[in-house]
Design a protein around this motif. Structure first.
Motif, PDB file in Angstrom:
ATOM      1  N   GLN A 138       0.824  -1.207   0.000  1.00  0.00           N
ATOM      2  CA  GLN A 138       0.000   0.000   0.000  1.00  0.00           C
ATOM      3  C   GLN A 138       0.860   1.259   0.000  1.00  0.00           C
ATOM      4  N   ASP A 139       1.935   1.259   0.807  1.00  0.00           N
ATOM      5  CA  ASP A 139       2.757   2.460   0.982  1.00  0.00           C
ATOM      6  C   ASP A 139       3.972   2.491   0.063  1.00  0.00           C
ATOM      7  N   SER A 140       4.130   1.450  -0.766  1.00  0.00           N
ATOM      8  CA  SER A 140       5.278   1.358  -1.684  1.00  0.00           C
ATOM      9  C   SER A 140       6.598   1.531  -0.937  1.00  0.00           C
ATOM     10  N   ILE A 141       6.749   0.735   0.107  1.00  0.00           N
ATOM     11  CA  ILE A 141       7.980   0.794   0.892  1.00  0.00           C
ATOM     12  C   ILE A 141       8.382  -0.604   1.344  1.00  0.00           C
ATOM     13  N   LEU A 142       9.667  -0.896   1.253  1.00  0.00           N
ATOM     14  CA  LEU A 142      10.196  -2.189   1.667  1.00  0.00           C
ATOM     15  C   LEU A 142      10.679  -2.090   3.106  1.00  0.00           C
ATOM     16  N   PRO A 143      10.079  -2.829   4.042  1.00  0.00           N
ATOM     17  CA  PRO A 143      10.573  -2.802   5.420  1.00  0.00           C
ATOM     18  C   PRO A 143      11.961  -3.424   5.499  1.00  0.00           C
ATOM     19  N   PRO A 144      12.799  -2.928   6.401  1.00  0.00           N
ATOM     20  CA  PRO A 144      14.187  -3.400   6.419  1.00  0.00           C
ATOM     21  C   PRO A 144      14.404  -4.655   7.242  1.00  0.00           C
ATOM     22  N   THR A 145      15.566  -5.254   7.042  1.00  0.00           N
ATOM     23  CA  THR A 145      16.127  -6.246   7.954  1.00  0.00           C
ATOM     24  C   THR A 145      17.196  -5.512   8.750  1.00  0.00           C
TER      25      THR A 145
ATOM     26  N   ALA B  35      26.358 -17.738   2.322  1.00  0.00           N
ATOM     27  CA  ALA B  35      25.240 -18.637   2.010  1.00  0.00           C
ATOM     28  C   ALA B  35      23.920 -17.880   1.888  1.00  0.00           C
ATOM     29  N   CYS B  36      23.902 -16.628   2.301  1.00  0.00           N
ATOM     30  CA  CYS B  36      22.699 -15.795   2.243  1.00  0.00           C
ATOM     31  C   CYS B  36      23.056 -14.548   1.439  1.00  0.00           C
ATOM     32  N   ASP B  37      22.818 -14.609   0.129  1.00  0.00           N
ATOM     33  CA  ASP B  37      23.373 -13.584  -0.763  1.00  0.00           C
ATOM     34  C   ASP B  37      22.312 -12.851  -1.577  1.00  0.00           C
ATOM     35  N   LEU B  38      21.108 -12.701  -1.005  1.00  0.00           N
ATOM     36  CA  LEU B  38      20.051 -11.967  -1.694  1.00  0.00           C
ATOM     37  C   LEU B  38      19.973 -10.536  -1.170  1.00  0.00           C
ATOM     38  N   ASP B  39      19.046  -9.767  -1.702  1.00  0.00           N
ATOM     39  CA  ASP B  39      18.828  -8.388  -1.257  1.00  0.00           C
ATOM     40  C   ASP B  39      17.895  -8.415  -0.063  1.00  0.00           C
ATOM     41  N   TYR B  40      18.447  -8.285   1.139  1.00  0.00           N
ATOM     42  CA  TYR B  40      17.665  -8.380   2.363  1.00  0.00           C
ATOM     43  C   TYR B  40      17.222  -7.011   2.882  1.00  0.00           C
ATOM     44  N   VAL B  41      17.292  -5.990   2.057  1.00  0.00           N
ATOM     45  CA  VAL B  41      16.918  -4.618   2.441  1.00  0.00           C
ATOM     46  C   VAL B  41      17.607  -4.262   3.755  1.00  0.00           C
ATOM     47  N   PRO B  42      18.917  -4.244   3.762  1.00  0.00           N
ATOM     48  CA  PRO B  42      19.661  -4.115   5.014  1.00  0.00           C
ATOM     49  C   PRO B  42      19.477  -2.768   5.708  1.00  0.00           C
ATOM     50  N   ASN B  43      19.016  -2.846   6.957  1.00  0.00           N
ATOM     51  CA  ASN B  43      19.077  -1.766   7.949  1.00  0.00           C
ATOM     52  C   ASN B  43      18.158  -0.568   7.730  1.00  0.00           C
ATOM     53  N   GLU B  44      17.827  -0.225   6.505  1.00  0.00           N
ATOM     54  CA  GLU B  44      16.952   0.914   6.258  1.00  0.00           C
ATOM     55  C   GLU B  44      15.874   0.574   5.247  1.00  0.00           C
ATOM     56  N   ALA B  45      14.653   1.065   5.510  1.00  0.00           N
ATOM     57  CA  ALA B  45      13.549   0.869   4.570  1.00  0.00           C
ATOM     58  C   ALA B  45      13.876   1.541   3.246  1.00  0.00           C
ATOM     59  N   ARG B  46      13.217   1.070   2.193  1.00  0.00           N
ATOM     60  CA  ARG B  46      13.501   1.589   0.852  1.00  0.00           C
ATOM     61  C   ARG B  46      12.200   1.760   0.092  1.00  0.00           C
ATOM     62  N   LYS B  47      12.026   2.902  -0.529  1.00  0.00           N
ATOM     63  CA  LYS B  47      10.838   3.141  -1.337  1.00  0.00           C
ATOM     64  C   LYS B  47      10.900   2.304  -2.614  1.00  0.00           C
ATOM     65  N   GLN B  48       9.812   1.628  -2.912  1.00  0.00           N
ATOM     66  CA  GLN B  48       9.735   0.841  -4.148  1.00  0.00           C
ATOM     67  C   GLN B  48       8.283   0.450  -4.398  1.00  0.00           C
ATOM     68  N   ASP B  49       7.850   0.549  -5.611  1.00  0.00           N
ATOM     69  CA  ASP B  49       6.517   0.078  -5.977  1.00  0.00           C
ATOM     70  C   ASP B  49       6.490  -1.443  -5.881  1.00  0.00           C
TER      71      ASP B  49
END
Length: 413
Positions: free
Chosen positions: A358-365, A374-388
């Protein structure tokens, strides 16, 4: 048979980062942690010193004091979150429609605290002093039962107990109830109050919990230095509604729920199947049910417990399902802030998923410092990010080999 479309029209939660959905979501987006020192129990009794407790929750805002004494804390949380969700949805439940409004709320361990306290009473004072409300306080289905009574919802009524997959299984199963025409609306999710003496002892004994004494470092999903999950408590409840029913009353729509997958590992009582094979099948099943391709998914709210096996195998499962697209989508674990709410986790994380859309924002890890090869994806580290976010998924994986995934997409008429 044409599948009925189902949408999310209300959300409610009590979590370690807020006693209402507005505070909770603001803190999640801001990367605020709800993890703190263990206060509900004596920390000297356990190797674990930090948990994610609710702060200043007042049950009497939702339940009469006399009635609240007849319920375990997990039921308090469920009733509070359900009342919030129904109020948010604007759904009026009355004699005309109550038989078409159902409740499906699960709990992983139910009234563990009640069991402990009443057993102590039994040992010290005998059976005559055990509360006559002991059994209806303890059993996991009492959250859904009490919510049904509180709301006057007389439709399909059930409870799922699938460990840490409980909340997601509950929502997925409630989705199917509406989709096949057995209800027009369902109040669904999970509730848990596991910060009790024996629950803490059991999870400490099986070495599932983080022993890191630093609240700001203990819950660190996908980080190389993770050492276990942080116990959390609370409830997450959503209102699901058949689309035409929602439109007819002018309801606001957060998102459309479009897919559900549930599988079993048939492998081990606590460890996930190698390479996350069962979780991968649940994700693939949810995609197929939703008629979505892997490339349609923009975001996954991961189970992401901060344990070695889960984070590694969930990452492998995502890569096996999404192929090259796994490196293009965002994956985050909000358990880095809430801790692990066990049977309530899927309910809370479903809410985070639809609010992210709804808010077009990715909550962080948060607490992500040292990458794990062994964990090599985009985990949205530490800060939220705007994205549709046009389509998203939420994963839950539980002891006993339970795997559950639900898929959402932005509502379009």
């Amino acid at each position: 048979m044409t599948k009925r479309r189902v949408v999310v029209t209300g959300v409610g939660a009590v979590t370690p980062v807020g006693n209402d959905i507005e505070t909770t979501w603001k803190n999640i987006v801001s990367g605020v942690s709800g993890v703190g020192q263990l206060t509900r129990l004596d920390p000297e009794d356990y190797p674990v010193k930090v948990v994610a407790e609710l702060k200043d929750f007042d049950v009497e805002q939702y339940i009469d004091k006399k009635d609240a004494r007849k319920m375990d804390r997990f039921t308090h949380y469920a009733v509070a979150a359900s009342l919030m969700a129904v109020k948010d949805s604007g759904l009026a439940i009355n004699d005309d429609n109550s038989h078409r409004v159902g409740v499906w709320i699960g709990s992983g361990i139910g009234g563990m605290e009640t069991f402990e306290n009443q057993f102590e009473t039994f040992l010290n004072k005998g059976y005559r002093r055990v509360s006559p409300f002991f059994v209806p306080m303890m059993i996991p289905d009492m959250a859904t039962g009490q919510v049904s009574i509180t709301l006057g919802a007389r439709g399909f009524n059930s409870c799922t107990v699938t460990a840490c997959a409980t909340g997601t299984n509950s929502i997925g199963d409630a989705f199917k109830v509406i989709q096949r025409g057995d209800a027009d609306a369902m109040v669904t999710g999970g509730a848990e109050a596991p910060i009790s003496r024996m629950a803490m002892a059991g999870f400490c004994a099986n070495k599932a919990l983080s022993t890191n004494p630093d609240p700001q470092k203990a819950s660190r999903p996908f980080d190389l230095n993770r050492d276990g999950f942080v116990m959390g408590e609370g409830a997450g409840i959503i209102v699901l509604e058949e689309l035409e029913h929602a439109l007819a009353r002018g309801a606001k729509i957060y998102a459309e729920i479009v897919g559900y997958g549930a599988t079993g590992d048939a492998y081990h009582i606590t460890a996930p199947a190698p390479e996350g094979e069962g979780g991968a099948r649940a994700m693939k099943m949810a995609l197929d049910d939703a008629d979505l391709s892997p490339e349609d998914i923009d975001y996954i709210n991961a189970h992401g417990t901060s344990t070695d096996y889960n984070d590694k195998f969930e990452t492998m499962a995502i890569k096996s399902v999404f192929g090259d697209h796994a490196y293009k989508l965002a994956v985050s674990s909000t358990k880095s802030m809430t801790g692990h709410l066990l049977g309530a986790a899927g309910g809370v994380e479903a809410i985070f998923t639809v609010l992210a859309m709804q808010d077009s924002i990715l909550p962080p890890t948060i607490n992500y410092e040292t990458p794990d090869p062994a964990c090599d994806l985009d985990y949205v580290p530490n800060e939220a990010r705007k994205q549709d976010i046009k389509a998203a998924m939420s994963n839950s994986l539980g002891f006993g080999g339970h795997n559950a995934t639900i898929a959402f997409r932005k509502y379009q008429s």
